[in-house]
Design a protein around this motif. Sequence first.
Motif, short mmCIF file in Angstrom:
data_model
loop_
_atom_site.label_atom_id
_atom_site.label_comp_id
_atom_site.label_asym_id
_atom_site.label_seq_id
_atom_site.Cartn_x
_atom_site.Cartn_y
_atom_site.Cartn_z
N MET A 277 0.86 -1.18 0.00
CA MET A 277 0.00 0.00 0.00
C MET A 277 0.90 1.23 0.00
O MET A 277 2.05 1.17 0.44
N ARG A 278 0.36 2.33 -0.48
CA ARG A 278 1.10 3.60 -0.43
C ARG A 278 1.03 4.16 0.98
O ARG A 278 -0.04 4.31 1.56
N TRP A 279 2.21 4.48 1.54
CA TRP A 279 2.24 5.08 2.86
C TRP A 279 1.91 6.57 2.73
O TRP A 279 2.71 7.35 2.25
N GLY A 280 0.74 6.91 3.18
CA GLY A 280 0.20 8.26 3.04
C GLY A 280 -1.27 8.13 2.70
O GLY A 280 -1.66 7.97 1.55
N PHE A 281 -2.11 8.14 3.73
CA PHE A 281 -3.55 7.91 3.63
C PHE A 281 -4.20 9.04 2.82
O PHE A 281 -3.97 10.22 3.08
N VAL A 282 -4.99 8.66 1.83
CA VAL A 282 -5.65 9.65 0.97
C VAL A 282 -7.16 9.55 1.16
O VAL A 282 -7.78 8.57 0.74
N PRO A 283 -7.79 10.53 1.82
CA PRO A 283 -9.25 10.50 1.99
C PRO A 283 -9.97 10.45 0.64
O PRO A 283 -9.45 10.95 -0.36
N HIS A 284 -11.15 9.88 0.62
CA HIS A 284 -11.86 9.66 -0.64
C HIS A 284 -12.21 10.97 -1.33
O HIS A 284 -12.43 10.99 -2.55
N TRP A 285 -12.29 12.09 -0.58
CA TRP A 285 -12.70 13.35 -1.21
C TRP A 285 -11.54 14.11 -1.85
O TRP A 285 -11.76 15.09 -2.51
N THR B 164 -4.07 3.06 0.09
CA THR B 164 -3.20 3.90 0.90
C THR B 164 -3.36 3.57 2.39
O THR B 164 -4.37 3.00 2.81
N CYS B 165 -2.38 3.97 3.20
CA CYS B 165 -2.43 3.62 4.62
C CYS B 165 -1.77 4.70 5.48
O CYS B 165 -1.02 5.54 4.99
N ALA B 166 -2.05 4.65 6.77
CA ALA B 166 -1.44 5.53 7.76
C ALA B 166 -1.16 4.72 9.02
O ALA B 166 -1.92 3.82 9.38
N ILE B 167 -0.07 5.05 9.70
CA ILE B 167 0.30 4.40 10.95
C ILE B 167 -0.38 5.11 12.11
O ILE B 167 -0.37 6.34 12.19
N VAL B 168 -0.97 4.34 13.00
CA VAL B 168 -1.65 4.90 14.17
C VAL B 168 -0.60 5.21 15.24
O VAL B 168 0.26 4.38 15.55
N THR B 169 -0.67 6.41 15.82
CA THR B 169 0.28 6.81 16.86
C THR B 169 -0.45 7.16 18.14
O THR B 169 -1.65 7.45 18.15
N THR B 170 0.31 7.12 19.23
CA THR B 170 -0.23 7.44 20.54
C THR B 170 0.79 8.24 21.34
O THR B 170 1.92 8.46 20.89
N GLN B 171 0.40 8.68 22.52
CA GLN B 171 1.28 9.46 23.38
C GLN B 171 2.40 8.57 23.92
O GLN B 171 2.14 7.49 24.44
N ALA B 172 3.63 9.00 23.77
CA ALA B 172 4.76 8.25 24.33
C ALA B 172 4.81 8.46 25.84
O ALA B 172 4.39 9.50 26.36
N GLN B 173 5.33 7.46 26.56
CA GLN B 173 5.44 7.55 28.00
C GLN B 173 6.83 7.12 28.45
O GLN B 173 7.57 6.49 27.72
N GLY B 174 7.16 7.46 29.68
CA GLY B 174 8.41 7.02 30.26
C GLY B 174 9.63 7.55 29.52
O GLY B 174 9.63 8.67 29.00
N ALA B 175 10.66 6.72 29.45
CA ALA B 175 11.92 7.12 28.82
C ALA B 175 11.74 7.44 27.35
O ALA B 175 12.44 8.30 26.80
N MET B 176 10.80 6.77 26.70
CA MET B 176 10.58 7.00 25.27
C MET B 176 10.17 8.44 25.00
O MET B 176 10.51 9.01 23.95
#
Length: 219
Positions: A55-63, A145-157
């Motif tokens: 898949m192409r990395w870079g999510f493309v909305p249908h509009w 196309t696709c996108a990676i889901v991210t979240t808040q980092a915690q601790g040392a990261m």
Amino acid sequence: MCGRYAITLAPEAMAQMFDAAPANDLPPVPNFNVCPTVQVATVRSADGVRSLAPMRWGFVPHWYKTLSDGPLLINARAETLAEKPAFRAAARARRCLIPASGYYEWTKDADGKRLPWYIQPADETALVFAAIWQDWEVDGAQLRTCAIVTTQAQGAMAKIHHRMPVILRPEDWPLWLGETGHGAARLMQPAPEGRLRWHRVASEVNSNRASGPQLIRLL
């Protein structure tokens, strides 16, 4: 956030790891500098059957009328995934996995110079990112196309970057892929302390044209 990563797993190894049927046009590996807008290996499930396909990395909305009709959506924030118009339908029904060997983040020194870090599993296994996908079509041409889901980092990261990709364990894959019912939202958590390790790498990787295994070597 996750804006660059490395993948060294062969297609055969990925297919075996996920018990997925591989496509014939998977992107070449190893690739130590996977950048947005390129084709990346992903895993999705339909009727309980998994496929390993690009898949192409870079999510493309249908509009979007063109690929550059709006911002480049390489990441999707877990906290607002179910609310954002671009992502909410995919969050419900079009979830996938993206395998990686490690990924890059940047800090800055006192002079504002960007310092790259390579982040990888502490146990040297593969990383598997939670992701979403979308088919985009214009004038009869279709692009997945696709996108990676991210979240808040915690601790040392969090000292490296305040965001990080959602990293799923093998036991989480069926739920994220929609094979075992509802409740995938509970998986969108930061990796536990000790799951990852990181080291500084040379500034060569600051260029999206750089390539080769030296990009991930300890500086």
